[in-house]
Scaffold this motif. Structure first.
Motif, PDB file in Angstrom:
ATOM      1  N   PRO A  32       0.933  -1.625  -0.259  1.00  0.00           N
ATOM      2  CA  PRO A  32      -0.160  -0.077  -0.086  1.00  0.00           C
ATOM      3  C   PRO A  32       1.173   1.205  -0.151  1.00  0.00           C
ATOM      4  N   HIS A  33       1.730   1.352   0.225  1.00  0.00           N
ATOM      5  CA  HIS A  33       3.259   2.413   0.634  1.00  0.00           C
ATOM      6  C   HIS A  33       3.662   2.247  -1.284  1.00  0.00           C
ATOM      7  N   THR A  34       3.888   1.620  -1.216  1.00  0.00           N
ATOM      8  CA  THR A  34       3.999   1.568  -2.653  1.00  0.00           C
ATOM      9  C   THR A  34       3.294   1.921  -3.870  1.00  0.00           C
ATOM     10  N   ILE A  35       2.107   1.427  -3.810  1.00  0.00           N
ATOM     11  CA  ILE A  35       0.953   2.191  -4.563  1.00  0.00           C
ATOM     12  C   ILE A  35       0.525   3.841  -4.251  1.00  0.00           C
ATOM     13  N   ALA A  36       0.914   4.077  -2.818  1.00  0.00           N
ATOM     14  CA  ALA A  36       0.140   5.379  -2.514  1.00  0.00           C
ATOM     15  C   ALA A  36       1.299   6.309  -3.193  1.00  0.00           C
ATOM     16  N   TYR A  37       3.141   6.056  -3.029  1.00  0.00           N
ATOM     17  CA  TYR A  37       3.612   6.957  -3.719  1.00  0.00           C
ATOM     18  C   TYR A  37       3.585   7.058  -5.954  1.00  0.00           C
ATOM     19  N   LEU A  38       3.151   5.589  -5.943  1.00  0.00           N
ATOM     20  CA  LEU A  38       3.317   5.380  -8.030  1.00  0.00           C
ATOM     21  C   LEU A  38       1.662   6.167  -8.168  1.00  0.00           C
ATOM     22  N   GLN A  39       0.538   6.437  -7.448  1.00  0.00           N
ATOM     23  CA  GLN A  39      -0.285   7.229  -7.504  1.00  0.00           C
ATOM     24  C   GLN A  39       0.038   8.471  -7.862  1.00  0.00           C
ATOM     25  N   HIS A  40       0.715   9.169  -6.452  1.00  0.00           N
ATOM     26  CA  HIS A  40       1.018  10.449  -6.149  1.00  0.00           C
ATOM     27  C   HIS A  40       2.130  10.977  -7.421  1.00  0.00           C
ATOM     28  N   HIS A  41       2.584  10.359  -8.012  1.00  0.00           N
ATOM     29  CA  HIS A  41       3.658  10.099  -9.238  1.00  0.00           C
ATOM     30  C   HIS A  41       3.246  10.344 -10.112  1.00  0.00           C
ATOM     31  N   TYR A  42       2.234   9.390 -10.462  1.00  0.00           N
ATOM     32  CA  TYR A  42       2.310   8.747 -12.009  1.00  0.00           C
ATOM     33  C   TYR A  42       0.559   8.678 -11.714  1.00  0.00           C
ATOM     34  N   PRO A  43      -0.015   9.821 -12.182  1.00  0.00           N
ATOM     35  CA  PRO A  43      -1.698   9.733 -11.644  1.00  0.00           C
ATOM     36  C   PRO A  43      -2.543   8.545 -12.472  1.00  0.00           C
TER      37      PRO A  43
END
Length: 299
Positions: free
Chosen positions: A106-117
């Motif tokens: 979940p932490h990785t996905i949150a980072y991904l969504q913030h930078h690559y929506p």
């Protein structure tokens, strides 16, 4: 992708012609026509039908399994063509075994969504064996597993270390304030373990072998959460990842123990098809995992 194969796969998943027609926005006679066309092309019936159910027969199982692979290849083809002209975007099917998937991903996905929506991830959680099979069947773009894996069709790349601890209830009558325990103590305990095929189960059995703990009393559960609740209730002890128990350790409901002062270590690994062409979305995700080791900062 062949329309009749797509219709067949939808019928197989819905186990009902009417529900499949609704999902595909088609009429039921049109669905039936596509099934008849595919069965004619295959030269055999693919479905068992009655007034109550629609099921795959043996030939249908083969066609469905390969159809899922074809669907995965088709989606990958579309993404790769789109990648030629666009920024990283589109769907990304990620699979992860329970510990990584529930506590670190979940932490990785949150980072991904913030930078690559524009990247739209879908997540599948299963044990190590299940995730490996889904990747091999091209139903997932990438898998993240715990422990070791040998699979002829998959490339396995270790990318992060995991620390595992023996865990007991904070109310355990014998422990008191102990943080380091003896083999004799471990031999006398009931162990609560994960199911066969789980990376956590593999790590537990390897630890048993390494310390010479033969045939201890065990209880088997298929969920890390149930195991934690059972340990808190005093049913036994277990071996779990730091990531799975860090909240309970902070709350003081579980105690984290070691043997000879050391945790058990294992690796998290990426698994993917050997000859897989990578979309930009997958490349970005892999870069994030490798750069950040897929994990938030340790407490």
């Amino acid at each position: 992708m062949d329309q009749s194969l797509l219709v067949f796969m939808t019928v197989a998943e819905k186990m009902n012609f009417t529900r499949a027609a609704e999902a595909l926005h088609m009429t039921q006679p049109a669905v039936s026509q596509h099934i008849q066309s595919l069965e004619s092309a295959m030269g055999t019936k693919l479905l068992e039908r009655s007034n109550k159910y629609v099921r795959l027969n043996e030939a249908g199982e083969i066609v469905y399994r390969h159809g899922k692979e074809i669907a995965g290849l088709y989606a990958s083809m579309q993404s790769l063509v789109n990648d030629l002209m666009n920024e990283a975007s589109g769907t990304l099917a990620i699979g992860a075994s329970y510990t990584f998937g529930e506590y670190a991903l979940p932490h990785t996905i949150a980072y991904l969504q913030h930078h690559y929506p524009e990247i739209k991830p879908t997540i599948t959680i299963g044990n190590t064996k299940e995730i490996a099979e889904l990747v091999a069947g091209r139903q997932l773009d990438i898998g993240i597993i715990e422990g070791e894996l040998q699979h002829g069709r998959l490339h396995v790349e270790p990318f992060a270390k995991d620390r595992m601890y023996i865990v007991a209830s904070s109310a355990h009558p014998v422990l008191g304030g102990l943080e380091d325990v003896s083999i004799d103590f471990l031999r006398d305990q009931t162990w609560i373990v994960r199911e066969e095929g789980s990376g956590t189960r593999e790590a537990t059995e390897r630890m048993f072998s390494d310390i010479g703990l033969q045939s201890p009393a065990t209880m088997e559960f298929g969920s890390t959460q149930i195991i934690k609740e059972s340990v808190e209730a005093g049913l036994g002890i277990t071996l779990l990842s730091h990531w799975a128990v860090r909240k309970e350790i902070k709350l003081g409901t579980l105690n984290r123990l070691t043997l000879k002062g050391q945790p058990v270590e294992r690796e998290f690994s990426l698994v993917r098809i050997e000859d897989q062409l990578q979309t930009k979305a997958l490349q970005v995700f892999l870069e994030i995992l490798r750069a950040h080791r897929g994990l938030p900062e340790l407490d």
